[in-house]
Design a protein around this motif. Sequence first.
Motif, PDB file in Angstrom:
ATOM      1  N   LYS A  44     -36.805   7.803  24.644  1.00 56.57           N
ATOM      2  CA  LYS A  44     -36.575   9.146  25.196  1.00 56.57           C
ATOM      3  C   LYS A  44     -35.210   9.671  24.745  1.00 56.57           C
ATOM      4  O   LYS A  44     -35.100  10.794  24.267  1.00 56.57           O
ATOM      5  CB  LYS A  44     -36.659   9.041  26.725  1.00 56.57           C
ATOM      6  N   SER A  45     -34.179   8.853  24.873  1.00 56.30           N
ATOM      7  CA  SER A  45     -32.822   9.316  24.526  1.00 56.30           C
ATOM      8  C   SER A  45     -32.748   9.709  23.058  1.00 56.30           C
ATOM      9  O   SER A  45     -32.183  10.750  22.697  1.00 56.30           O
ATOM     10  CB  SER A  45     -31.796   8.213  24.776  1.00 56.30           C
ATOM     11  N   ARG A  82     -32.174  13.531  21.202  1.00 56.32           N
ATOM     12  CA  ARG A  82     -31.088  13.789  20.261  1.00 56.32           C
ATOM     13  C   ARG A  82     -31.625  14.184  18.884  1.00 56.32           C
ATOM     14  O   ARG A  82     -31.039  15.023  18.201  1.00 56.32           O
ATOM     15  CB  ARG A  82     -30.173  12.564  20.181  1.00 56.32           C
ATOM     16  N   THR A 126     -31.311  14.903  30.970  1.00 53.33           N
ATOM     17  CA  THR A 126     -30.683  14.758  29.649  1.00 53.33           C
ATOM     18  C   THR A 126     -30.743  16.091  28.907  1.00 53.33           C
ATOM     19  O   THR A 126     -29.737  16.539  28.338  1.00 53.33           O
ATOM     20  CB  THR A 126     -31.404  13.665  28.826  1.00 53.33           C
ATOM     21  N   ARG A 145     -28.192  18.628  30.511  1.00 57.90           N
ATOM     22  CA  ARG A 145     -26.757  18.386  30.307  1.00 57.90           C
ATOM     23  C   ARG A 145     -26.365  18.504  28.837  1.00 57.90           C
ATOM     24  O   ARG A 145     -25.347  19.105  28.499  1.00 57.90           O
ATOM     25  CB  ARG A 145     -26.392  17.036  30.887  1.00 57.90           C
ATOM     26  N   SER A 155     -21.187   8.089  32.095  1.00 57.86           N
ATOM     27  CA  SER A 155     -22.500   8.703  31.877  1.00 57.86           C
ATOM     28  C   SER A 155     -22.649   9.120  30.417  1.00 57.86           C
ATOM     29  O   SER A 155     -21.825   9.870  29.882  1.00 57.86           O
ATOM     30  CB  SER A 155     -22.648   9.929  32.792  1.00 57.86           C
ATOM     31  N   ALA A 156     -23.717   8.623  29.779  1.00 60.47           N
ATOM     32  CA  ALA A 156     -23.960   8.967  28.378  1.00 60.47           C
ATOM     33  C   ALA A 156     -24.335  10.442  28.240  1.00 60.47           C
ATOM     34  O   ALA A 156     -24.055  11.073  27.218  1.00 60.47           O
ATOM     35  CB  ALA A 156     -25.063   8.097  27.810  1.00 60.47           C
ATOM     36  N   GLN A 157     -24.969  10.982  29.269  1.00 64.20           N
ATOM     37  CA  GLN A 157     -25.341  12.411  29.209  1.00 64.20           C
ATOM     38  C   GLN A 157     -24.089  13.268  29.172  1.00 64.20           C
ATOM     39  O   GLN A 157     -23.985  14.217  28.388  1.00 64.20           O
ATOM     40  CB  GLN A 157     -26.181  12.775  30.428  1.00 64.20           C
ATOM     41  N   ARG A 215     -24.671   4.253  26.810  1.00 60.36           N
ATOM     42  CA  ARG A 215     -25.504   4.261  25.602  1.00 60.36           C
ATOM     43  C   ARG A 215     -24.871   5.156  24.529  1.00 60.36           C
ATOM     44  O   ARG A 215     -24.341   6.229  24.839  1.00 60.36           O
ATOM     45  CB  ARG A 215     -26.950   4.651  25.906  1.00 60.36           C
ATOM     46  N   ILE A 224     -29.104   1.246  33.248  1.00 62.65           N
ATOM     47  CA  ILE A 224     -29.132   2.144  34.398  1.00 62.65           C
ATOM     48  C   ILE A 224     -30.564   2.526  34.818  1.00 62.65           C
ATOM     49  O   ILE A 224     -30.872   2.586  36.000  1.00 62.65           O
ATOM     50  CB  ILE A 224     -28.240   3.394  34.139  1.00 62.65           C
ATOM     51  N   ASP A 225     -31.453   2.717  33.841  1.00 62.61           N
ATOM     52  CA  ASP A 225     -32.818   3.131  34.189  1.00 62.61           C
ATOM     53  C   ASP A 225     -33.714   1.950  34.567  1.00 62.61           C
ATOM     54  O   ASP A 225     -34.835   2.145  35.044  1.00 62.61           O
ATOM     55  CB  ASP A 225     -33.447   3.898  33.020  1.00 62.61           C
ATOM     56  N   GLU A 233     -24.672   6.058  40.649  1.00 61.58           N
ATOM     57  CA  GLU A 233     -25.384   7.023  39.799  1.00 61.58           C
ATOM     58  C   GLU A 233     -26.889   7.079  40.110  1.00 61.58           C
ATOM     59  O   GLU A 233     -27.546   8.080  39.852  1.00 61.58           O
ATOM     60  CB  GLU A 233     -25.164   6.694  38.321  1.00 61.58           C
ATOM     61  N   LYS A 274     -30.227  10.467  40.264  1.00 61.42           N
ATOM     62  CA  LYS A 274     -31.223  10.491  39.177  1.00 61.42           C
ATOM     63  C   LYS A 274     -32.350  11.444  39.585  1.00 61.42           C
ATOM     64  O   LYS A 274     -32.163  12.299  40.424  1.00 61.42           O
ATOM     65  CB  LYS A 274     -31.729   9.068  38.918  1.00 61.42           C
ATOM     66  N   ARG A 309     -39.870   6.507  37.338  1.00 61.01           N
ATOM     67  CA  ARG A 309     -39.508   5.081  37.244  1.00 61.01           C
ATOM     68  C   ARG A 309     -39.844   4.322  38.532  1.00 61.01           C
ATOM     69  O   ARG A 309     -40.138   3.133  38.498  1.00 61.01           O
ATOM     70  CB  ARG A 309     -38.031   4.919  36.871  1.00 61.01           C
TER      71      ARG A 309
END
Length: 456
Positions: free
Chosen positions: A30-31, A35, A108, A111, A181-183, A208, A338-339, A362, A366, A413
């Motif tokens: 997904k991430s 991107r 994601t 942000r 936070s990677a976001q 991440r 985290i997920d 965090e 979510k 999730r």
Amino acid sequence: MHQTEDEIIVKPMVVDAERMIATAPPSTDKSMTHRAIMLASMAAGTSRIANPLTGSDCLAMRRAFADCGVTFQDAINDAGEPQWIVTSKGLDHLQQPDHPLDLGNSGTAARLLIGLFSSLKDFKCSLTGDDSLRSRPMGRVVEPLRNMGAEISYTKSPGKLPLTITSHCLTPRTHNLAIASAQLKSALVFAGLSTHGETVVELPAGSRDHTETMLQHLGASIRRRVSGEREIVSVVGPWRPNPFECTIPADPSSVAFFAAMSAIHPSLQINAQRLIKNKSRIGFYEKLAEMGLEVCWSNERIDPDCLGERVADLGVKSGVVLSLKPIHVPAAVTVRMIDEVPVLAIVATFADGVSLFEGLSELRVKESDRLSQLVQLLGAAGVRVEHGPDWLRVYGSGIRPVNAFSFDSDDHRLVMSAMILATKANGPSKIRGLSWIDTSFPLFRRAFQNITAGTK
Ligand code: S3P
């Protein structure tokens, strides 16, 4: 028990004494898909993304750019893989959308797009989302961007979507962030790509790093280093990508559900191919190994087709001793899984002793308050837990069934975690909220049904 379309009755799963080997569905990341869509839309020309994740979160990102004039064509490449052909006039020539961009359930997308759009020239747009997304904090992205000179106004509630962005040239800054936070990091990096000079982002722990890896691979001037637990990223703008081709590898957060199944059903072995094996994403697998599972990575490589991402094949099976050790997950590891916290807590339920998870604040923000929903789920199955604002203790009572339960959730999730838990209950469990699974893992349900039915 009666079952409707949005619910499932999961019966306890019996795996034959003989080992069953199943392959996790090839659900891609997904991430990285988010991107890749952004980078392809930024490039002037035609890019190709093979094996994109078609979960509704990524489709929301794709729709946002389509609403800005980028075209997406669905095709099949020479290797027989699904492929999106993305044609764009480039980031500086996006069409201004005449309606708010609806980002559905995707934090994601929201942000990262706030960062990207606020730093453009002459671009105005509004962003919104579903009830869950409209309740999630956006101030964490908006405040540092305002510090760079961004003009962002909230339409209804301070700190929440919907919001309107009026783009400006921004001033580079060094951001010292309190949240790993990677976001948030990525939003500021994407803003930095349109900003003249060096934008620096410092975070309390390594999150991440796909944005950094992908940008580096495509030639941007970006550096990432980890100093102690802190992570420091700097990017020099302005920079625009050239069109590219890439393939999205498998998502460790999705495969985790099947790996967890293998952990709690000792004769089930799960394999996965071309999975992301990036340090910032594999905390879950390190913890499974610590619990006593055999977690075997093979064929590890940096894959240029995956824009420089580290990938490998994976096999997960129980070790010689059929008992799971309890674990301690400190905050710096939580950020690297985290997920996966909910599904790892499910595995911890079957450990011989008490597991402690830390750094969970965090999880409260979510798609749902995941910590509360997790406590509710485990409680419904009769598992003893204790929790605080940002920690959870799970009292594992060995590899024996939990109570059959009923559970209702609006968080993908949590719904999938509940289904995994239900395979190890003492009777049929009823789980509602199946439609949310499509957010991140459209192939989950079919694969789950195949594996629970004993089909490989
Ligand atoms: C994501 C980062 C994580 C994760 C989310 C995807 C990303 O959020 O929970 O599913 O693609 O950057 P945070 O970085 O806010 O923890």
